[in-house]
Design an enzyme around this catalytic site. Structure first.
Site, PDB file in Angstrom:
ATOM      1  N   LYS A 167       0.829  -1.207   0.000  1.00 13.23           N
ATOM      2  CA  LYS A 167       0.000   0.000   0.000  1.00 13.23           C
ATOM      3  C   LYS A 167       0.863   1.256   0.000  1.00 13.23           C
ATOM      4  O   LYS A 167       0.636   2.194  -0.770  1.00 13.23           O
ATOM      5  CB  LYS A 167      -0.922   0.014   1.218  1.00 13.23           C
ATOM      6  CG  LYS A 167      -1.950   1.141   1.188  1.00 13.23           C
ATOM      7  CD  LYS A 167      -2.255   1.700   2.550  1.00 13.23           C
ATOM      8  CE  LYS A 167      -1.197   2.674   3.015  1.00 13.23           C
ATOM      9  NZ  LYS A 167      -1.560   3.373   4.271  1.00 13.23           N
TER      10      LYS A 167
ATOM     11  N   ASP B 202      -6.191   1.002   1.183  1.00 16.86           N
ATOM     12  CA  ASP B 202      -6.094   1.169   2.633  1.00 16.86           C
ATOM     13  C   ASP B 202      -7.404   0.685   3.262  1.00 16.86           C
ATOM     14  O   ASP B 202      -8.230   0.061   2.594  1.00 16.86           O
ATOM     15  CB  ASP B 202      -5.806   2.632   2.985  1.00 16.86           C
ATOM     16  CG  ASP B 202      -6.971   3.554   2.633  1.00 16.86           C
ATOM     17  OD1 ASP B 202      -7.934   3.092   1.976  1.00 16.86           O
ATOM     18  OD2 ASP B 202      -6.931   4.731   3.028  1.00 16.86           O
TER      19      ASP B 202
END
Length: 209
Positions: free
Chosen positions: A123, A141
């Site tokens: 991420k 996320d």
């Protein structure tokens, strides 16, 4: 849960785009290095808390060399208001050393290289690739992982599966800004506990509704 059709997906992003034509990261940064550090610090913390801690930090340490000169103990003093600050400080010092040793102090621009840095996962790497290098990545996320399947935009039981589903289903023209729009939508409108459906610009398209 049914998935949105390609036409509905286009409508979703056109409406999000109209509401916010130029979405930006809410983390405050000065360069590729400080964005990388801020994203590492933002794990299990709010962008607001990270920005508050890094504003004075980046005035004296905005490069790997300066961060190493500051040292882990002093770095901890700057970021102690952020959760897991000792572990995060260790990661920041270690990744700064790696950047100097292997990349001449520059942040690399590939997923493969970024995820080898201490404290940097997929991420975090995707955020840097998208925001700094303009690559069509979708960092998943907690907001995207919750919102994308909920509205019928993507499917998957893990962040990676949701990311791959989004990359397959989101038209290329929206990929650059897609994660910003979805993150902000999840943060301010489609909130977890009591979503503000009356304020939602895609409420008639949302599969949850």
């Amino acid at each position: 849960m049914k998935l949105l059709t390609p036409d509905e997906i286009k409508k979703v992003f056109e409406r999000l785009k109209k509401a916010n034509p130029n979405p930006q990261a809410e983390l405050i940064y000065k360069n590729a290095y400080t964005l990388l550090v801020s994203v590492v610090l933002s794990a299990q913390a709010t962008d607001k808390s990270v920005n508050k801690a890094t504003e004075p930090l980046y005035k004296i340490a905005d490069t790997p060399k300066k961060m190493l000169a500051l040292g882990q103990e002093k770095l901890e003093g700057y970021i102690k208001s952020i959760g897991l600050y000792k572990t995060k400080a260790a990661h920041v010092i270690a990744l700064s050393q790696r950047l100097l040793d292997e990349y001449k102090g520059q942040v690399p621009d590939t997923m493969e290289e970024l995820v080898t840095l201490p404290g940097v996962g997929r991420k975090t790497a995707n955020v840097v690739l998208n925001v700094i290098f303009g690559k069509p990545t979708i960092p998943v996320d907690t907001h995207l992982f919750r919102v994308a399947p909920k509205i019928g935009l993507a499917q998957g039981a893990t962040p990676l599966e949701v990311e791959q589903s989004l990359l397959e289903r989101v038209p290329k023209k929206y990929l650059k800004d897609a994660h910003h729009w979805l993150l902000l939508h999840g943060r301010y409108v489609c909130v977890a506990r009591s979503p503000k459906c009356d304020e939602c610009v895609i409420k008639d398209l949302c599969k949850k509704n």
